[in-house]
Design a protein around this motif. Structure first.
Motif, PDB file in Angstrom:
ATOM      1  N   ALA A  81      -4.397  -5.855  -0.274  1.00 53.05           N
ATOM      2  CA  ALA A  81      -5.160  -4.901   0.534  1.00 53.05           C
ATOM      3  C   ALA A  81      -6.127  -5.581   1.497  1.00 53.05           C
ATOM      4  N   HIS A  82      -6.648  -6.743   1.131  1.00 54.53           N
ATOM      5  CA  HIS A  82      -7.741  -7.288   1.938  1.00 54.53           C
ATOM      6  C   HIS A  82      -7.301  -7.746   3.330  1.00 54.53           C
ATOM      7  N   ILE A  83      -5.993  -7.877   3.585  1.00 63.35           N
ATOM      8  CA  ILE A  83      -5.571  -8.220   4.943  1.00 63.35           C
ATOM      9  C   ILE A  83      -5.809  -7.060   5.914  1.00 63.35           C
ATOM     10  N   PHE A  84      -6.092  -5.861   5.373  1.00 58.07           N
ATOM     11  CA  PHE A  84      -6.357  -4.700   6.222  1.00 58.07           C
ATOM     12  C   PHE A  84      -7.836  -4.548   6.559  1.00 58.07           C
ATOM     13  N   LYS A  85      -8.692  -5.390   5.993  1.00 60.64           N
ATOM     14  CA  LYS A  85     -10.115  -5.281   6.315  1.00 60.64           C
ATOM     15  C   LYS A  85     -10.352  -5.654   7.776  1.00 60.64           C
TER      16      LYS A  85
ATOM     17  N   PRO B 200      -5.085   4.949   5.429  1.00 65.50           N
ATOM     18  CA  PRO B 200      -4.007   4.132   6.013  1.00 65.50           C
ATOM     19  C   PRO B 200      -3.343   4.769   7.228  1.00 65.50           C
ATOM     20  N   ALA B 201      -3.216   6.084   7.234  1.00 67.64           N
ATOM     21  CA  ALA B 201      -2.557   6.759   8.362  1.00 67.64           C
ATOM     22  C   ALA B 201      -3.319   6.559   9.660  1.00 67.64           C
TER      23      ALA B 201
ATOM     24  N   GLY C 199       5.271  -2.672  11.922  1.00 69.54           N
ATOM     25  CA  GLY C 199       5.024  -2.070  10.617  1.00 69.54           C
ATOM     26  C   GLY C 199       3.926  -1.026  10.679  1.00 69.54           C
ATOM     27  N   LYS C 200       3.867  -0.177   9.665  1.00 67.06           N
ATOM     28  CA  LYS C 200       2.842   0.852   9.543  1.00 67.06           C
ATOM     29  C   LYS C 200       2.241   0.790   8.145  1.00 67.06           C
ATOM     30  N   ALA C 201       0.914   0.870   8.065  1.00 72.46           N
ATOM     31  CA  ALA C 201       0.251   0.891   6.765  1.00 72.46           C
ATOM     32  C   ALA C 201       0.608   2.185   6.035  1.00 72.46           C
ATOM     33  N   VAL C 202       1.022   2.064   4.788  1.00 68.45           N
ATOM     34  CA  VAL C 202       1.350   3.229   3.961  1.00 68.45           C
ATOM     35  C   VAL C 202       0.206   3.540   3.004  1.00 68.45           C
ATOM     36  N   ASP C 203      -0.300   2.517   2.343  1.00 66.26           N
ATOM     37  CA  ASP C 203      -1.382   2.720   1.374  1.00 66.26           C
ATOM     38  C   ASP C 203      -2.029   1.378   1.081  1.00 66.26           C
ATOM     39  N   TYR C 204      -3.296   1.423   0.653  1.00 69.71           N
ATOM     40  CA  TYR C 204      -3.952   0.215   0.153  1.00 69.71           C
ATOM     41  C   TYR C 204      -5.024   0.601  -0.848  1.00 69.71           C
TER      42      TYR C 204
ATOM     43  N   VAL D 238      -4.096  -4.385  -3.622  1.00 69.96           N
ATOM     44  CA  VAL D 238      -2.672  -4.252  -3.316  1.00 69.96           C
ATOM     45  C   VAL D 238      -2.480  -3.263  -2.174  1.00 69.96           C
ATOM     46  N   GLY D 239      -1.439  -3.466  -1.383  1.00 67.04           N
ATOM     47  CA  GLY D 239      -1.153  -2.578  -0.262  1.00 67.04           C
ATOM     48  C   GLY D 239       0.339  -2.477  -0.013  1.00 67.04           C
TER      49      GLY D 239
END
Length: 216
Positions: free
Chosen positions: A63-67, A76-77, A105-110, A116-117
């Motif tokens: 998950a932390h790559i989305f910070k 995520p949407a 790619g598209k974020a689905v959840d984190y 985890v993501g």
């Protein structure tokens, strides 16, 4: 003399042909590189294809790559940055696989508590996908495992490591729900999200923390 046999009896005598047993793809066949494109910089991470159909594929990562600037983003949407997924050719040369193509790619959840993501991508074909270890599976200290990821944003590499502690709890202050598997060799930046694999190709964990003092 040879007796004549009823064709139906012959068919009954023949053993049934069962479908071939499924085996996991090689870990280097399911690794991807993740690029999160910012205004002035690009963040790199790694991931594993864990589900795929001819229409879409799902990538397991951390998950932390989305910070963004150290802060947790909103749902995520509404993730505001572009995500590019680099696919590799799946052919291990030495310890490395080579870049093949990029897919959006598209974020689905984190989940930042568990780190985890999930990312969705649509490459236009079914891809090799690794399965997650069963819920009853337990990792033991001293077990040899494989880690695959993209050190410093370069093409993915694979190396063997050894489990030191299979289950660490209360490791991160303020986050009692976080659990980790401690292995030898501290990962380099960019390997975050890359898979930790059993000898038969199941995904047992994801890379998300380097402890450089102990090289774990």
């Amino acid at each position: 003399k040879n007796a004549r046999r009823d064709p139906a009896a012959r068919e009954q005598d023949e053993p049934e042909r069962s479908a071939p047993a499924f085996s996991n793809p090689k870990p280097w066949e399911t690794v991807v590189r993740i690029k999160v494109i910012g205004n002035r910089s690009t963040g790199f991470g790694s991931g594993t294809v864990v589900y795929s159909t001819p229409q879409e594929s799902l990538i397991l990562t951390c998950a932390h790559i989305f910070k963004i600037d150290g802060r947790k983003p909103s749902a995520p949407a509404q993730f505001p940055r572009k995500i590019l997924i680099d696919l590799f050719d799946g052919k291990l040369q030495g310890s490395k696989v080579n870049y093949l193509e990029s897919v959006e790619g598209k974020a689905v959840d984190y989940d930042f508590t568990l780190d985890v993501g999930l990312i969705r991508m649509r490459p236009g074909r079914r891809l090799p996908a690794s399965r997650i270890v069963p819920a009853y599976w337990e990792l033991r200290s001293g077990r040899r495992v494989l880690t695959v990821g993209c050190s410093e944003g370069k093409d993915a590499t694979a190396w063997h490591t050894v489990v030191k502690r299979p289950r660490i709890q209360n490791f991160l202050s303020g986050n009692p729900n976080y659990e980790a598997i401690e292995c030898d060799v501290a990962p380099k930046e960019g390997r975050s999200g890359g898979g930790l694999y059993t000898g038969d190709g199941y995904v047992a964990g994801g890379c998300n923390f380097a402890e450089p003092q102990g090289n774990h």
